[in-house]
Write an enzyme that holds these catalytic residues in place. Sequence first.
Site, PDB file in Angstrom:
ATOM      1  N   HIS A 100      57.347  11.343  85.180  1.00 10.47           N
ATOM      2  CA  HIS A 100      57.226   9.763  85.276  1.00 10.47           C
ATOM      3  C   HIS A 100      58.701   8.998  84.466  1.00 10.47           C
ATOM      4  O   HIS A 100      58.656   9.801  83.304  1.00 10.47           O
ATOM      5  CB  HIS A 100      56.092   9.362  84.699  1.00 10.47           C
ATOM      6  CG  HIS A 100      55.793   8.011  84.734  1.00 10.47           C
ATOM      7  ND1 HIS A 100      55.474   7.123  85.471  1.00 10.47           N
ATOM      8  CD2 HIS A 100      55.940   7.156  83.508  1.00 10.47           C
ATOM      9  CE1 HIS A 100      55.163   5.970  85.289  1.00 10.47           C
ATOM     10  NE2 HIS A 100      55.648   5.832  84.159  1.00 10.47           N
ATOM     11  N   ASP A 103      42.613   0.869  84.924  1.00  9.00           N
ATOM     12  CA  ASP A 103      43.948   0.530  84.420  1.00  9.00           C
ATOM     13  C   ASP A 103      44.334  -0.826  85.263  1.00  9.00           C
ATOM     14  O   ASP A 103      45.212  -1.556  84.578  1.00  9.00           O
ATOM     15  CB  ASP A 103      44.833   1.690  84.566  1.00  9.00           C
ATOM     16  CG  ASP A 103      46.217   1.270  84.368  1.00  9.00           C
ATOM     17  OD1 ASP A 103      46.846   0.767  83.185  1.00  9.00           O
ATOM     18  OD2 ASP A 103      47.165   1.217  85.218  1.00  9.00           O
ATOM     19  N   ARG A 154      46.202  -7.659  80.704  1.00  8.32           N
ATOM     20  CA  ARG A 154      47.219  -7.728  79.752  1.00  8.32           C
ATOM     21  C   ARG A 154      48.229  -8.782  79.852  1.00  8.32           C
ATOM     22  O   ARG A 154      48.934  -9.192  79.061  1.00  8.32           O
ATOM     23  CB  ARG A 154      47.698  -6.359  79.346  1.00  8.32           C
ATOM     24  CG  ARG A 154      46.420  -5.298  78.807  1.00  8.32           C
ATOM     25  CD  ARG A 154      46.837  -4.124  78.825  1.00  8.32           C
ATOM     26  NE  ARG A 154      48.340  -3.754  78.335  1.00  8.32           N
ATOM     27  CZ  ARG A 154      48.888  -2.620  78.725  1.00  8.32           C
ATOM     28  NH1 ARG A 154      48.596  -1.885  79.793  1.00  8.32           N
ATOM     29  NH2 ARG A 154      50.200  -2.387  78.308  1.00  8.32           N
ATOM     30  N   SER A 166      47.595   3.659  79.608  1.00  4.19           N
ATOM     31  CA  SER A 166      47.778   3.312  81.021  1.00  4.19           C
ATOM     32  C   SER A 166      48.654   4.130  81.813  1.00  4.19           C
ATOM     33  O   SER A 166      48.348   4.570  83.191  1.00  4.19           O
ATOM     34  CB  SER A 166      48.646   1.869  80.902  1.00  4.19           C
ATOM     35  OG  SER A 166      49.126   1.476  81.987  1.00  4.19           O
TER      36      SER A 166
HETATM   37  N1  URA Z   1      53.710   0.665  82.901  1.00  6.27           N
HETATM   38  C1  URA Z   1      52.290   0.971  82.801  1.00  6.27           C
HETATM   39  O1  URA Z   1      52.030   1.669  83.917  1.00  6.27           O
HETATM   40  N2  URA Z   1      51.451   0.431  82.233  1.00  6.27           N
HETATM   41  C2  URA Z   1      51.750  -0.272  81.127  1.00  6.27           C
HETATM   42  O2  URA Z   1      50.823  -0.624  80.169  1.00  6.27           O
HETATM   43  C3  URA Z   1      53.222  -0.464  80.663  1.00  6.27           C
HETATM   44  C4  URA Z   1      54.058  -0.144  81.856  1.00  6.27           C
END
Ligand code: URA
Length: 434
Positions: A82, A161, A168, A183
Amino acid sequence: MRIVDIIEKKRDGHALTKEEITFFIEGYTNGEIPDYQASALLMAIYFTDMTDEERANLTLAMVASGDQIDLSAIDGIKVDKHSTGGVGDTTTLPLAAMVAAVGVPVAKMSGRGLGHTGGTIDKLEAIDGFHVELSTADFTQQVNEIKMAVVGQSGNLTPADKKIYALRDVTATVSSIPLIASSIMSKKIASGADAIVLDVKTGDGAFMKTVEDAERLAHAMVKIGNSVGRKTMAIISDMSQPLGLAIGNALEIKEAIDTLKGNGPEDLQELCYVLGSQMVVLGGHATTLQEARAQLEEVVANGKALQVLREFISAQGGNADVVDHPELLPQAKYITQLVAKQSGYIAKLEADDIGTAAMLLGAGRATKESEIDLAVGLVLNKKVGDYVEKGESLVTIHANRQAITEVEQKLYQHIIITEQAVQAPTLIHTVITK
Ligand code: URA
Ligand code: CA
């Protein structure tokens, strides 16, 4: 349990129990807890942080909020990579083909891009005939046979999420280490990876502007992964300038092919070896990073990695001739040079703004609904630290329209040339193995 008590407890800096965290995630996902209470709790977390145990429990609760992909029918240890996101980040494809050639299965779910350039799925669609929808049975069989498959995201992964991230975004609680780390890790874990390698970017073009912040985030994610049974490693890499030279979908496919031939831009080639070494170790095919790197260099030198790419493209319906004839990729109508107005050293190639210039050409999406032009984009002819003569080309612009003044202006504004010599930025800042 009452959510107001949980908010108060967190506000006062106490650690929440697993049950309290699960109560919040379940209640917010199914709509029983309203946005205003979730917002208050997120702000309390923002200010008082979370313990390692809370972070792990939050991650697992988000994983449990939706579907989880089961990759157990695929042989071997499935290692996923990732990246926290950057400009012209061509890494995924050459990296996947290299580690697959060493024998580590790559069963990848990828997304489409928003902003800058497309995601891996968009880039692959620049290859004629390539399709990203595979049944679970075909996906499994393909990885078992040729070690590599890439599909578009499907299923309802981590709905908690999605909902929390949207909240957020509008409550100034994005930049919180426990919230970012949970997240990202919840999505990787729900996608079925046994082990995870993280490329945390730092610099102007990244989420984490300083190396220290990037390291804090990386350590948080590595701890979460390891504590929930998914071996995790990370690196911190530079994103003060775009990665490699190409920014644009077909252009990045060509760059990926060059990298698998061992002729990639130096930074991209190196990043693939560094991340790939961690993947090969986690996949159990080497015991040290050095040993893993030697294996990767070998499959690039002997053409095995390129052969995996050919087989992967064919297996998903694409024309594998592009590997030997990249001119078969979509080509832009107008190719022009952005020339230096003065001689000097390249001091800055501001990643974000150069990404925006590529997006203005049509290489990326301004909104989720925008159509991408796969042929267009930018190829950098100079990187930070290089010397340029007045009149020499800084960037080759691949466009499908003639009027590109605003793109040229943006590039001139964000490519800074100075008289003093400039050092190229460090590519890999930190390697975190536990
Ligand atoms: N990328 C994500 O997937 N989540 C976050 O909180 C910030 C960046
Ligand atoms: Ca690139």
